[in-house]
Enzyme design. Sequence first.
Site, PDB file in Angstrom:
ATOM      1  N   LEU A  71      -8.349 -27.096   7.972  1.00 55.75           N
ATOM      2  CA  LEU A  71      -8.407 -26.072   6.926  1.00 55.75           C
ATOM      3  C   LEU A  71      -7.368 -25.003   7.223  1.00 55.75           C
ATOM      4  O   LEU A  71      -7.324 -24.459   8.331  1.00 55.75           O
ATOM      5  CB  LEU A  71      -9.803 -25.429   6.872  1.00 55.75           C
ATOM      6  N   LYS A 135      -3.885 -10.973  24.925  1.00 55.43           N
ATOM      7  CA  LYS A 135      -4.263 -12.387  25.014  1.00 55.43           C
ATOM      8  C   LYS A 135      -4.564 -12.727  26.475  1.00 55.43           C
ATOM      9  O   LYS A 135      -4.125 -12.006  27.378  1.00 55.43           O
ATOM     10  CB  LYS A 135      -3.112 -13.266  24.527  1.00 55.43           C
ATOM     11  N   ASP A 167     -11.795 -20.176  32.018  1.00 53.63           N
ATOM     12  CA  ASP A 167     -11.965 -20.883  30.752  1.00 53.63           C
ATOM     13  C   ASP A 167     -13.359 -21.507  30.639  1.00 53.63           C
ATOM     14  O   ASP A 167     -14.217 -21.025  29.918  1.00 53.63           O
ATOM     15  CB  ASP A 167     -10.900 -21.980  30.615  1.00 53.63           C
ATOM     16  N   GLY A 242     -21.287 -16.325  52.203  1.00 50.70           N
ATOM     17  CA  GLY A 242     -22.731 -16.089  52.241  1.00 50.70           C
ATOM     18  C   GLY A 242     -23.157 -15.591  53.609  1.00 50.70           C
ATOM     19  O   GLY A 242     -22.321 -15.234  54.441  1.00 50.70           O
ATOM     20  N   GLN A 244     -24.524 -17.318  56.002  1.00 48.96           N
ATOM     21  CA  GLN A 244     -24.373 -18.302  57.079  1.00 48.96           C
ATOM     22  C   GLN A 244     -22.898 -18.684  57.189  1.00 48.96           C
ATOM     23  O   GLN A 244     -22.267 -18.987  56.180  1.00 48.96           O
ATOM     24  CB  GLN A 244     -25.176 -19.580  56.770  1.00 48.96           C
TER      25      GLN A 244
HETATM   26  N1  CAO Z   1      -5.424 -21.806   9.636  1.00 45.73           N
HETATM   27  C1  CAO Z   1      -4.412 -20.918   9.621  1.00 45.73           C
HETATM   28  N2  CAO Z   1      -4.068 -20.177  10.698  1.00 45.73           N
HETATM   29  C2  CAO Z   1      -4.769 -20.363  11.814  1.00 45.73           C
HETATM   30  C3  CAO Z   1      -5.834 -21.274  11.896  1.00 45.73           C
HETATM   31  C4  CAO Z   1      -6.158 -22.016  10.743  1.00 45.73           C
HETATM   32  N3  CAO Z   1      -7.153 -22.896  10.725  1.00 45.73           N
HETATM   33  N4  CAO Z   1      -6.340 -21.230  13.156  1.00 45.73           N
HETATM   34  C5  CAO Z   1      -5.614 -20.309  13.820  1.00 45.73           C
HETATM   35  N5  CAO Z   1      -4.663 -19.789  13.033  1.00 45.73           N
HETATM   36  C6  CAO Z   1      -3.713 -18.745  13.327  1.00 45.73           C
HETATM   37  C7  CAO Z   1      -4.419 -17.440  13.626  1.00 45.73           C
HETATM   38  O1  CAO Z   1      -4.858 -16.850  12.422  1.00 45.73           O
HETATM   39  C8  CAO Z   1      -3.331 -16.665  14.321  1.00 45.73           C
HETATM   40  O2  CAO Z   1      -2.486 -16.073  13.351  1.00 45.73           O
HETATM   41  P1  CAO Z   1      -2.087 -14.510  13.366  1.00 45.73           P
HETATM   42  O3  CAO Z   1      -1.855 -14.133  14.803  1.00 45.73           O
HETATM   43  O4  CAO Z   1      -0.856 -14.511  12.523  1.00 45.73           O
HETATM   44  O5  CAO Z   1      -3.194 -13.744  12.797  1.00 45.73           O
HETATM   45  C9  CAO Z   1      -2.482 -17.750  14.994  1.00 45.73           C
HETATM   46  O6  CAO Z   1      -3.012 -19.008  14.530  1.00 45.73           O
HETATM   47  C10 CAO Z   1      -2.487 -17.720  16.492  1.00 45.73           C
HETATM   48  O7  CAO Z   1      -3.783 -17.638  17.012  1.00 45.73           O
HETATM   49  P2  CAO Z   1      -4.001 -17.257  18.537  1.00 45.73           P
HETATM   50  O8  CAO Z   1      -3.569 -15.858  18.811  1.00 45.73           O
HETATM   51  O9  CAO Z   1      -5.419 -17.527  18.876  1.00 45.73           O
HETATM   52  O10 CAO Z   1      -3.108 -18.341  19.281  1.00 45.73           O
HETATM   53  P3  CAO Z   1      -1.974 -18.196  20.400  1.00 45.73           P
HETATM   54  O11 CAO Z   1      -1.523 -19.578  20.658  1.00 45.73           O
HETATM   55  O12 CAO Z   1      -0.948 -17.212  20.037  1.00 45.73           O
HETATM   56  O13 CAO Z   1      -2.771 -17.636  21.667  1.00 45.73           O
HETATM   57  C11 CAO Z   1      -4.534 -17.663  23.279  1.00 45.73           C
HETATM   58  C12 CAO Z   1      -3.587 -18.486  22.419  1.00 45.73           C
HETATM   59  C13 CAO Z   1      -5.440 -18.613  24.020  1.00 45.73           C
HETATM   60  C14 CAO Z   1      -3.730 -16.837  24.277  1.00 45.73           C
HETATM   61  C15 CAO Z   1      -5.370 -16.728  22.382  1.00 45.73           C
HETATM   62  O14 CAO Z   1      -6.022 -17.507  21.428  1.00 45.73           O
HETATM   63  C16 CAO Z   1      -6.396 -15.903  23.123  1.00 45.73           C
HETATM   64  O15 CAO Z   1      -6.086 -14.926  23.821  1.00 45.73           O
HETATM   65  N6  CAO Z   1      -7.679 -16.277  22.982  1.00 45.73           N
HETATM   66  C17 CAO Z   1      -8.776 -15.537  23.542  1.00 45.73           C
HETATM   67  C18 CAO Z   1      -8.900 -15.811  24.994  1.00 45.73           C
HETATM   68  C19 CAO Z   1      -9.078 -17.277  25.306  1.00 45.73           C
HETATM   69  O16 CAO Z   1      -9.971 -17.935  24.853  1.00 45.73           O
HETATM   70  N7  CAO Z   1      -8.224 -17.783  26.153  1.00 45.73           N
HETATM   71  C20 CAO Z   1      -8.452 -19.096  26.689  1.00 45.73           C
HETATM   72  C21 CAO Z   1      -7.306 -19.921  26.534  1.00 45.73           C
HETATM   73  S1  CAO Z   1      -7.541 -21.422  27.406  1.00 45.73           S
HETATM   74  O17 CAO Z   1      -9.014 -21.821  27.075  1.00 45.73           O
END
Ligand code: CAO
Length: 409
Positions: A71, A135, A167, A242, A244
């Site tokens: 979507l 992030k 994570d 811990g 021990q």
């Molecule tokens: N349709 C359209 N756009 C979408 C979408 C969809 N179904 N799903 C995601 N997107 C878009 C988002 O809207 C976002 O757009 P804008 O920034 O323009 O609003 C864009 O994708 C990027 O999303 P993001 O910031 O989540 O992705 P990133 O790759 O830039 O960053 C990460 C990745 C992991 C650093 C970031 O998601 C984050 O900090 N997450 C929270 C912490 C986290 O869970 N980190 C763990 C990572 S490893 O498990």
Amino acid sequence: MRKALEGVRVLDMTHVQSGPSATQILAWMGADVVKLEAITGDITRKQLRDVPDVDSLYFTMLNSNKRSITLNMKSDKGKELFVDLVKKFDILAENFGPGAVDRMGFPWEKLQEINPKLIYASIKGFGDGPYKFYKAYEVVAQAMGGSMSTTGFEDGPPLATGAQIGDSGTGMHAVAGILAALYQREHTGQGQRVTVAMQHAVLNLCRVKLRDQQRLAHGALNEYPNKEFGDEVPRSANASGGGQPGWAIKCAPGGPNDYIYVIVQPVGWAPITQLIGRPELANDPDWATPEVRLSKLDKMFQLIEDWSADHDKWEVLAKLNEHNIPCGPILSTKEIIEDESLAENEIVVKVDHPERGEFTTVGMPIKLSDSPAEVKRSPLLGEHNQEIYGNELGLSESDMADLKASGVI
Ligand code: CAO
């Protein structure tokens, strides 16, 4: 047999690892988890690929038992369909960068209006405050949650741990929050917001290091191998953390994982002295009690290593366990993946995948006697668009074709 979460529906907007690890557990508990992906898919489908054009192990090992729909949340039609979906689900889970869901047009207040029973779970790097909009990835959380500064050797740099505490560790915290919210909803009929910050989850796992930070005010941490202490908890290598003492000692034939981690409880000392061929130390006033051994733990473990270095780790494991001495051989990933008992416990499992064939994954670590988990493959991108948009939302074939042509699904 009915599963624990049968009937619970999760709209899973998570990606990468932290969020998917949480929703995978919910799926194994029987929830219907529908992964909503951008039309390009979760980025990990293509990351670290071992087989060309096939969903990576990174993806397939974190998205078992889910369905997948695509979507485009940035299209008007996509937002409309999203509203229809939110009405039909119990839980919405996401771990986008800070503010991403708000920018899609769906702040929490709006989601609540659409579905007051919705439980909305978010994972972010940080809580409120100066880092809120930053992030985060695994090791960023390890760095800021107290893990890196306390991991490694005193004379080396801070180290990341291989366990994905930032994570998957955060994901498990999120599962606890989601299940509690589901239970509370039984009484209130209301959904609620569940938020977990990766920094907080790592800190929770580093709780004992904050214990030690405060103990420092009252003197040296005597169970640490370090000789000098400043005003911060130092890296303590393989010390047990811990009450021990423990250490990783060498075994034969001396390969990189030929070590065994041994804990010396007070009751374990006498049998250890027998095993290592130094029975006279059992009652020697310089060695007999934990208190006198504390100042020379390095020498104590060296004595044990002088014995263990001539035996392989499996032999040492058996011999120590004959005397109930807690210990664990350092298992390589190869040894783990080939371990029959782990396979029998269904924590290492084989799953068939239509594009990659059979692969090995890590199964469900939480065993419910009345709700056993069955690990099934991860979905292909958009594999369930027809089931959800067609069968559930009632879109016609031509609607679906239009949505696909215009990049909405
Ligand atoms: N349709 C359209 N756009 C979408 C979408 C969809 N179904 N799903 C995601 N997107 C878009 C988002 O809207 C976002 O757009 P804008 O920034 O323009 O609003 C864009 O994708 C990027 O999303 P993001 O910031 O989540 O992705 P990133 O790759 O830039 O960053 C990460 C990745 C992991 C650093 C970031 O998601 C984050 O900090 N997450 C929270 C912490 C986290 O869970 N980190 C763990 C990572 S490893 O498990």
